[in-house]
Scaffold this motif. Sequence first.
Motif, mmCIF file in Angstrom:
data_model
loop_
_atom_site.group_PDB
_atom_site.id
_atom_site.type_symbol
_atom_site.label_atom_id
_atom_site.label_comp_id
_atom_site.label_asym_id
_atom_site.label_seq_id
_atom_site.Cartn_x
_atom_site.Cartn_y
_atom_site.Cartn_z
ATOM 1 N N ARG A 104 0.852 -1.199 0.000
ATOM 2 C CA ARG A 104 0.000 0.000 0.000
ATOM 3 C C ARG A 104 0.886 1.247 0.000
ATOM 4 O O ARG A 104 0.854 2.061 0.918
ATOM 5 N N SER A 105 1.698 1.370 -1.032
ATOM 6 C CA SER A 105 2.636 2.494 -1.121
ATOM 7 C C SER A 105 1.912 3.836 -1.146
ATOM 8 O O SER A 105 2.407 4.832 -0.609
ATOM 9 N N ALA A 106 0.739 3.885 -1.758
ATOM 10 C CA ALA A 106 -0.017 5.140 -1.830
ATOM 11 C C ALA A 106 -0.449 5.584 -0.436
ATOM 12 O O ALA A 106 -0.399 6.772 -0.103
ATOM 13 N N ASP A 107 -0.879 4.628 0.402
ATOM 14 C CA ASP A 107 -1.270 4.969 1.773
ATOM 15 C C ASP A 107 -0.064 5.435 2.582
ATOM 16 O O ASP A 107 -0.166 6.345 3.410
ATOM 17 N N PHE A 108 1.089 4.811 2.347
ATOM 18 C CA PHE A 108 2.297 5.225 3.062
ATOM 19 C C PHE A 108 2.710 6.637 2.644
ATOM 20 O O PHE A 108 3.086 7.457 3.489
ATOM 21 N N LEU A 109 2.639 6.918 1.345
ATOM 22 C CA LEU A 109 2.958 8.259 0.865
ATOM 23 C C LEU A 109 1.982 9.283 1.436
ATOM 24 O O LEU A 109 2.376 10.416 1.761
ATOM 25 N N THR A 110 0.718 8.903 1.589
ATOM 26 C CA THR A 110 -0.265 9.797 2.204
ATOM 27 C C THR A 110 0.116 10.126 3.632
ATOM 28 O O THR A 110 -0.007 11.273 4.078
ATOM 29 N N TYR A 195 -3.305 8.721 16.265
ATOM 30 C CA TYR A 195 -4.610 8.891 16.894
ATOM 31 C C TYR A 195 -5.731 8.889 15.850
ATOM 32 O O TYR A 195 -6.748 8.207 16.029
ATOM 33 N N LEU A 196 -5.544 9.623 14.763
ATOM 34 C CA LEU A 196 -6.586 9.705 13.732
ATOM 35 C C LEU A 196 -6.735 8.402 12.961
ATOM 36 O O LEU A 196 -7.848 8.025 12.569
ATOM 37 N N GLU A 197 -5.639 7.712 12.751
ATOM 38 C CA GLU A 197 -5.665 6.512 11.911
ATOM 39 C C GLU A 197 -6.007 5.244 12.689
ATOM 40 O O GLU A 197 -6.695 4.361 12.168
ATOM 41 N N ASP A 198 -5.537 5.155 13.940
ATOM 42 C CA ASP A 198 -5.677 3.899 14.667
ATOM 43 C C ASP A 198 -6.636 3.970 15.854
ATOM 44 O O ASP A 198 -7.221 2.948 16.219
ATOM 45 N N ILE A 199 -6.789 5.126 16.462
ATOM 46 C CA ILE A 199 -7.608 5.239 17.666
ATOM 47 C C ILE A 199 -9.035 5.681 17.351
ATOM 48 O O ILE A 199 -10.002 5.075 17.804
ATOM 49 N N VAL A 200 -9.185 6.748 16.560
ATOM 50 C CA VAL A 200 -10.512 7.291 16.270
ATOM 51 C C VAL A 200 -11.452 6.244 15.666
ATOM 52 O O VAL A 200 -12.622 6.155 16.076
ATOM 53 N N PRO A 201 -11.020 5.405 14.711
ATOM 54 C CA PRO A 201 -11.951 4.406 14.163
ATOM 55 C C PRO A 201 -12.419 3.366 15.181
ATOM 56 O O PRO A 201 -13.389 2.656 14.920
ATOM 57 N N ARG A 202 -11.757 3.274 16.335
ATOM 58 C CA ARG A 202 -12.159 2.312 17.367
ATOM 59 C C ARG A 202 -13.067 2.940 18.416
ATOM 60 O O ARG A 202 -13.629 2.233 19.257
ATOM 61 N N GLY A 209 -15.131 2.537 12.895
ATOM 62 C CA GLY A 209 -14.953 1.675 11.732
ATOM 63 C C GLY A 209 -14.684 2.415 10.441
ATOM 64 O O GLY A 209 -14.648 1.797 9.376
ATOM 65 N N LYS A 210 -14.479 3.741 10.519
ATOM 66 C CA LYS A 210 -14.247 4.531 9.318
ATOM 67 C C LYS A 210 -12.848 5.148 9.338
ATOM 68 O O LYS A 210 -12.294 5.419 10.391
ATOM 69 N N LYS A 211 -12.307 5.362 8.151
ATOM 70 C CA LYS A 211 -11.008 6.022 8.033
ATOM 71 C C LYS A 211 -11.204 7.533 8.064
ATOM 72 O O LYS A 211 -12.113 8.057 7.437
ATOM 73 N N VAL A 212 -10.324 8.204 8.793
ATOM 74 C CA VAL A 212 -10.369 9.658 8.875
ATOM 75 C C VAL A 212 -9.426 10.277 7.842
ATOM 76 O O VAL A 212 -9.727 11.311 7.250
ATOM 77 N N ILE A 213 -8.289 9.629 7.627
ATOM 78 C CA ILE A 213 -7.309 10.107 6.646
ATOM 79 C C ILE A 213 -7.460 9.274 5.381
ATOM 80 O O ILE A 213 -7.237 8.058 5.393
ATOM 81 N N PHE A 214 -7.837 9.910 4.292
ATOM 82 C CA PHE A 214 -8.090 9.208 3.040
ATOM 83 C C PHE A 214 -6.931 9.407 2.062
ATOM 84 O O PHE A 214 -6.337 10.486 1.992
ATOM 85 N N THR A 215 -6.632 8.360 1.334
ATOM 86 C CA THR A 215 -5.608 8.431 0.289
ATOM 87 C C THR A 215 -6.257 8.895 -1.012
ATOM 88 O O THR A 215 -7.224 8.279 -1.476
ATOM 89 N N PRO A 216 -5.768 9.992 -1.612
ATOM 90 C CA PRO A 216 -6.346 10.469 -2.877
ATOM 91 C C PRO A 216 -6.308 9.392 -3.956
ATOM 92 O O PRO A 216 -5.341 8.635 -4.074
ATOM 93 N N SER A 217 -7.359 9.329 -4.739
ATOM 94 C CA SER A 217 -7.449 8.305 -5.800
ATOM 95 C C SER A 217 -6.325 8.428 -6.803
ATOM 96 O O SER A 217 -5.837 7.424 -7.335
ATOM 97 N N ILE A 218 -5.870 9.662 -7.068
ATOM 98 C CA ILE A 218 -4.806 9.867 -8.044
ATOM 99 C C ILE A 218 -3.509 9.215 -7.569
ATOM 100 O O ILE A 218 -2.751 8.650 -8.363
ATOM 101 N N LEU A 219 -3.249 9.253 -6.253
ATOM 102 C CA LEU A 219 -2.056 8.602 -5.721
ATOM 103 C C LEU A 219 -2.157 7.087 -5.860
ATOM 104 O O LEU A 219 -1.181 6.411 -6.201
ATOM 105 N N LYS A 220 -3.357 6.546 -5.585
ATOM 106 C CA LYS A 220 -3.536 5.101 -5.727
ATOM 107 C C LYS A 220 -3.345 4.666 -7.169
ATOM 108 O O LYS A 220 -2.759 3.614 -7.453
#
Length: 241
Positions: A104-110, A195-202, A209-220
């Motif tokens: 998931r290189s796009a998520d890492f770059l995000t 906190y935003l990526e791992d704690i808030v969704p819990r 159960g939702k992601k707060v930080i989204f990876t732009p589609s263009i990066l993916k």
Amino acid sequence: QVEERGRLGVQLRMSFDTWYYEIPPITRWYLTLSVLTTACCFFDLISPFTLYLNFRLIVEKYEVWRIFTNFFFFGMPSLDFVFHMYFLVRYCRLLEEGPSFRGRSADFLTMVLFGALLMLCIAPFSSVFFLGSSLTFMMVYVWGRRNETFPMNFLGLFNFPAPWLPWVLLAFSMLLGASPVVDLIGIFVGHVYYYLEDIVPRMPGRFRGKKVIFTPSILKYLMEGPQLLDQRERVVFQQPL
């Protein structure tokens, strides 16, 4: 003897090539740009004074490259530079190759871009002009929080769990007389991302159960190729400390 030296040179080059291209892409690009930037400064091709973060020059002189170049300069070649490159390669690579970002290189770059943007917002309120060390420290923090049971050892003196690593490094840096501001920026930004990526969704509520930080589609698209439109984002839950 000449032939033996030639074979040794070929083997060393092949070993370096193998090591270099085994590094995941984002880590490899960051390492390469950082080393090239330092080499250009060392050989007087460019000056560090043209790289540091200065919002007045960015706004008034349109020197917009400073927004990016301040993340790639870690000082002139020295033992301190070698340590910074070691931590960059080791923990950035471990994070990019680990379960959280493998494939998931796009998520890492995000994550990297999120951290860099937040640091740029903090920079005007600090005396830090090069944010590369803070960005590296952010990765150390996130890696430690996502590998809570990984045992660490500091100079053979004592053992501690991975989440303590940034604090141990911060204390050691302060003992050597360095300012804690650079490391604290990395810790703060790393904790915000964690906190935003791992704690808030819990947490109970609308974001559970939702992601707060989204990876732009263009990066993916650029990093991973076309994605299925109905493919759901995978949320990695971690137990908080």
